[in-house]
Design a protein around this motif. Structure first.
Motif, short mmCIF file in Angstrom:
data_model
loop_
_atom_site.label_atom_id
_atom_site.label_comp_id
_atom_site.label_asym_id
_atom_site.label_seq_id
_atom_site.Cartn_x
_atom_site.Cartn_y
_atom_site.Cartn_z
N PRO A 150 3.71 -0.13 7.60
CA PRO A 150 2.35 -0.68 7.57
C PRO A 150 1.38 -0.01 8.54
CG PRO A 150 3.80 -2.14 8.79
CD PRO A 150 4.67 -1.06 8.23
N ASP B 272 6.83 3.63 3.77
CA ASP B 272 6.37 2.27 3.50
C ASP B 272 5.91 1.54 4.76
OD1 ASP B 272 7.05 2.40 0.71
OD2 ASP B 272 9.15 2.18 1.30
N PHE C 140 6.84 -3.33 13.13
CA PHE C 140 6.11 -3.47 11.87
C PHE C 140 5.76 -4.93 11.59
CE2 PHE C 140 8.62 0.43 10.13
CZ PHE C 140 7.87 1.27 10.94
#
Length: 308
Positions: free
Chosen positions: A60, A58, A25
């Protein structure tokens, strides 16, 4: 253009899996190229799914969960591939953590040299209590290569690699599931690629850290795996029915075992820490000789369920 998928096979290592995922991430320079991060969960009980679902909220980039309930390293890689259509595939192991420019460096190297598979360096990390074997174990779990990015003659393992799917990963299941319990699925894949004229590259800046868990950070485990690595060339030649090749590799193994057997004895008597590397080379030589079915260590698949 989201043309890259990152595949992470995993088996009951949720703590290290989370570390690996968060390192992906953080690939700020290359994240816009990532179509999905695929977790191929090799646990029959699906233990990684809650973590993946939690992080997906959450993340990305798209985070995909793919269940590979039959334990085996080749099966896990094939299931991960089936979950994406991306033309470029990056493999990261669940005990690895990528440096911030890992994926960008792999992609840049692939464009620069046009290789079918690009590999990157690995820093081995072991627990603090490994004593005189620490240097050997860090080198064993690590991987070094040329100082500069460029083409290389020989392949390394799948962990920390980028592959062009059309040329390096043909068909719906390119990894041979016969290697599920013993490993070596990448040896067979790369032997076939070499036979097709495939090219290999090295991305000098595509660093990852590999964290060996305590049950693997032992001399016994490393030497067992070294023996299995030694079996690879002989087994690959045998699978191709290249019997002169098998004989050649066995002869090389006999020579290695003889030389490193004597070195091992001398270094053992002198109590030198370097004896671990001599044991390693002895094990690899023996593996080239004792490559037949029945001598294969069970290091992957179902055998991992007891220790994962």
């Amino acid at each position: 253009m989201r043309d890259v998928a990152v595949i992470i096979p995993t088996l009951r290592r949720t703590d290290s899996l989370e570390r690996a995922l968060r390192s992906v991430f953080a690939q700020a320079e290359a994240l816009e190229r990532v179509s999905a991060v695929v977790v191929a969960d090799n646990d029959p009980e699906g233990s990684a799914e809650p973590l993946v679902m939690r992080l997906a909220a959450d993340a990305p980039v798209a985070l995909t969960y793919a269940h590979a309930p039959v334990p085996g390293v080749a099966t896990a890689r094939n299931v991960g591939l089936a979950a994406t259509y991306a033309p470029l595939i990056a493999f990261l192991d669940d005990d690895e953590a990528a440096s911030p420019r890992w994926l960008a460096a792999l992609l840049e190297a692939q464009v620069q040299i046009g290789a079918d598979v690009v590999f990157g360096p690995i820093r081995g990390r072991v627990p603090a209590n490994t004593g005189w074997t620490t240097d050997y174990l860090e080198a064993f779990f690590g991987r070094t290569g040329p100082a500069e990015t460029g083409l290389v003659d020989e392949p390394w393992g799948c962990g920390n690699s980028l592959m062009v799917r059309a040329t390096a990963l043909p068909g719906p299941a390119p990894f041979d599931t016969a290697a599920d319990q013993t490993g070596g699925e990448d040896d067979k894949l790369f032997a076939a690629l070499s036979a097709r004229g495939g090219r290999y590259g090295w991305a000098a800046d595509a660093w990852v850290d590999e964290f060996a868990p305590p049950h693997r950070a032992t001399l016994r485990y490393a030497l067992t795996r070294a023996f299995a690595y030694g079996q690879g060339p002989s087994q690959t030649a045998a699978a191709a029915r290249d019997w002169p090749g098998v004989a050649r590799w066995m002869a090389i193994g006999v020579a290695q075992a003889g030389v490193w057997g004597l070195a091992s004895l001398a270094l053992f008597l002198l109590r030198r820490p370097s004896r671990a590397r001599a044991y390693d080379r002895l094990a690899r030589g023996l593996g080239k000789v004792l490559w037949q079915r029945g001598f294969e260590p069970r290091l992957y698949g179902a055998s991992l369920l007891k220790s994962a």
